[in-house]
Scaffold this active site. Structure first.
Site, short mmCIF file in Angstrom:
data_model
loop_
_atom_site.label_atom_id
_atom_site.label_comp_id
_atom_site.label_asym_id
_atom_site.label_seq_id
_atom_site.Cartn_x
_atom_site.Cartn_y
_atom_site.Cartn_z
N SER A 44 23.22 38.16 108.01
CA SER A 44 24.61 37.75 107.83
C SER A 44 24.97 37.80 106.35
O SER A 44 24.83 38.84 105.72
CB SER A 44 24.82 36.37 108.46
OG SER A 44 26.19 36.12 108.71
N HIS A 79 24.79 35.75 117.39
CA HIS A 79 24.73 35.97 115.95
C HIS A 79 23.38 35.57 115.37
O HIS A 79 22.89 36.22 114.44
CB HIS A 79 25.86 35.18 115.28
CG HIS A 79 26.07 35.53 113.85
ND1 HIS A 79 26.64 36.72 113.44
CD2 HIS A 79 25.78 34.85 112.71
CE1 HIS A 79 26.70 36.76 112.13
NE2 HIS A 79 26.18 35.64 111.65
#
Length: 260
Positions: free
Chosen positions: A88, A218
């Site tokens: 990320s 995620h």
């Protein structure tokens, strides 16, 4: 000030895996990975200022500032092949580190974020504290026991908000093109990153590219470090890594081979 943290590695490692945490993350996020690394691979993780052992330092003003700090720390280390990994927000830091190194990295591995030139094609991350806290929890970055604890919220939220702001302020420099291979990792149920945005990382290197898709959201990798290692290590170190059997979620190799 210690920027990079990790256990004592081998004297002559095959390569040095350097990891960069997500927004709000700490160096210890990557500790479970140690269990699945062969003993001749060194590993260290950047601790961002304002976190963990650097909790008394002011937070960084930009992604580039974090990258400059890491690149300076790596410059003084032995000439061992470097593999940079970022999840990320950490992928943006790793990308900027790769662009600043005096020698090319052996590979850049990114996870769960659009290519920098497409980053702002998605809506900006929230900026209001309550919205940031809820957003991180929905993505799986804030465990339930932290999410419900008012003290931990008060301790965690400032760094998380600061990192969200870093991502929103970040701008890709159009001249930045890497000469190292890129391995891009994507989770098929990630609600904020589309596979086409991850595939666009191929445009940022003159070398090889491989796309790996995983089941999960995620934070897919924290639920399955074994599967992640079992997928990634043979790409980075072909012919040298034993299989890691288990019942973890599967990954799918995409036909865009990386050559190291």
């Amino acid at each position: 000030m210690t920027v990079l943290h990790g256990p004592a590695g081998p004297v002559a490692p095959a390569f040095h895996l350097v990891c960069f945490p997500h927004a709000g993350g700490r160096a210890d996020f990557y500790h479970p990975w140690h269990e699945y690394l062969p003993t001749d691979i060194a590993m260290s993780t950047m601790e961002y200022p304002g976190r963990g052992q650097r909790g008394g330092e002011p937070v960084a003003a930009s992604i580039e500032e974090l990258a400059e700090e890491a690149a300076a720390a790596l410059a003084g280390q032995a000439e061992v092949p470097l593999v940079l990994f970022g999840h990320s927000m950490g992928a943006l830091v790793a990308f900027e580190v790769a662009s600043q190194l005096s020698r090319p990295a052996a590979a850049l591995v990114i996870s769960s974020i659009p290519a920098p030139h497409l980053l702002h094609s998605r809506p900006p991350l929230p900026s209001c504290e309550n919205e940031v806290w809820e957003h991180a929890h929905r993505l799986g970055g804030t465990p339930d026991q932290v999410y419900r604890n008012r003290l931990l919220r008060r301790l965690t939220l400032p760094g998380l908000c600061a990192d969200y702001a870093l991502v929103n302020r970040y701008r890709y420099k159009s001249e930045t093109l890497l000469s190292c291979p890129i391995v891009a990792c994507h989770a098929i149920d990630d609600p904020i990153t589309e596979i086409r945005q991850v595939f666009a990382w191929r445009e940022l290197t003159t070398s090889g590219f491989e796309l790996k898709s995983f089941t999960g959201g995620h934070f897919y990798l924290s639920a399955s470090w074994r599967t992640f290692a079992g997928s990634l290590l043979p790409t980075l170190w072909p012919g040298n890594v034993p299989s890691l059997p288990g019942n973890d979620p599967e990954y799918v190799r995409m036909p865009h081979a990386v050559e190291l």
